[in-house]
Motif scaffolding. Structure first.
Motif, PDB file in Angstrom:
ATOM      1  N   LYS A  50      -0.049   4.560  -1.929  1.00 12.34           N
ATOM      2  CA  LYS A  50      -1.446   3.969  -2.552  1.00 12.34           C
ATOM      3  C   LYS A  50      -2.557   4.541  -1.774  1.00 12.34           C
ATOM      4  CE  LYS A  50      -0.105   0.466  -5.477  1.00 12.34           C
ATOM      5  NZ  LYS A  50      -0.347  -1.235  -5.867  1.00 12.34           N
ATOM      6  N   TYR A  64      -3.097  -6.045  -7.788  1.00 11.22           N
ATOM      7  CA  TYR A  64      -3.260  -4.947  -8.847  1.00 11.22           C
ATOM      8  C   TYR A  64      -1.875  -4.854  -9.455  1.00 11.22           C
ATOM      9  CZ  TYR A  64      -7.394  -3.259  -6.378  1.00 11.22           C
ATOM     10  OH  TYR A  64      -8.678  -2.946  -6.136  1.00 11.22           O
ATOM     11  N   ASN A  82      -4.811  -5.532  -2.830  1.00  5.94           N
ATOM     12  CA  ASN A  82      -3.452  -4.608  -2.610  1.00  5.94           C
ATOM     13  C   ASN A  82      -2.547  -5.512  -1.599  1.00  5.94           C
ATOM     14  OD1 ASN A  82      -3.299  -1.864  -3.785  1.00  5.94           O
ATOM     15  ND2 ASN A  82      -5.303  -1.959  -3.058  1.00  5.94           N
ATOM     16  N   MET A 141       0.851  -1.137   0.014  1.00  9.34           N
ATOM     17  CA  MET A 141      -0.232   0.073   0.126  1.00  9.34           C
ATOM     18  C   MET A 141       0.836   1.384  -0.084  1.00  9.34           C
ATOM     19  SD  MET A 141      -3.365  -0.708   0.190  1.00  9.34           S
ATOM     20  CE  MET A 141      -4.177   0.411   1.119  1.00  9.34           C
TER      21      MET A 141
END
Length: 214
Positions: A45, A99, A94, A42
């Protein structure tokens, strides 16, 4: 005193259990994302923005129901699960680095999660007797708006500071298309289920309003 008598409907224990587990797992994943963003994939993000927004979204229906609806309708377990599930799957995606490792995963999430959120909104705001046109209208209005809000939030949270902003325009157009398509598919599925009588028995009207619990 309200003159509306609440109609209570039984909900499968599986739905209740999945909803509770999804909320617990979401909170755990968000805690890990904030405390160890690198481990949770993460970093850069919007981990902190998600840590605030996702729990708020996941617990919005329980709070609203408890404050305003609990005397008039049974708890909307299915709609609540659909909302929680979207937050959970995005965070889990994630966490598992899906992704970045699977090319089509982001597209699938836009299509699926917007569809699930749209289904939740339709279940909460429309009666099962709604026409196909009205159902599609609500779906497109919500799906397109939600997609725009998400893209703006993404840009503010992390894209504006990321190298991904160079390709953000074309990606945004594709995401908005998939968001709208997912919303339309959700509306069509719900309309068919309503017409077959597979949902409306568990969707009592909420006190003189077009709001329904499942």
């Amino acid at each position: 005193m309200s003159d509306v008598t609440a109609v209570r409907h039984p909900v499968p224990e599986t739905v209740r259990t999945l909803d509770v587990l999804a909320k617990a797992a979401l909170l755990l994943l968000m805690f890990l994302a904030v405390t160890s963003p690198d481990l949770g994939n993460m970093q850069d993000k919007g981990a902190h923005a998600r840590a605030i927004g996702y729990p708020l979204a996941a617990f919005a229906v329980p709070v609203i129901w408890y404050v305003w609806w609990r005397e008039r309708a049974s708890f909307p377990w299915v709609a609540d699960l659909l909302i929680t599930f979207t937050c959970f799957t995005d965070t889990l995606g994630n966490r598992m680095d899906l992704y970045d490792s699977i090319v089509w995963f982001d597209d699938w999430m836009h299509f699926m999660n917007t569809g699930l959120l749209t289904a939740a909104v339709i279940l909460l705001t429309l009666p099962h007797t709604s026409s196909l046109g009205r159902t599609l209208e609500r779906a497109v209005a919500f799906g397109a708006t939600a997609g725009i809000v998400w893209e703006l939030a993404e840009y503010v949270a992390f894209l504006s500071k990321s190298t991904e902003r160079r390709s953000a325009y074309s990606d945004t157009l594709g995401d908005l298309t998939l968001d709208t398509l997912g919303a339309v598919v959700a509306a069509l599925v719900l309309f068919v289920l309503w017409r077959r009588g597979q949902l409306h028995r568990a969707a009592p009207q909420l006190a003189h309003r077009a709001a329904f619990a499942v």
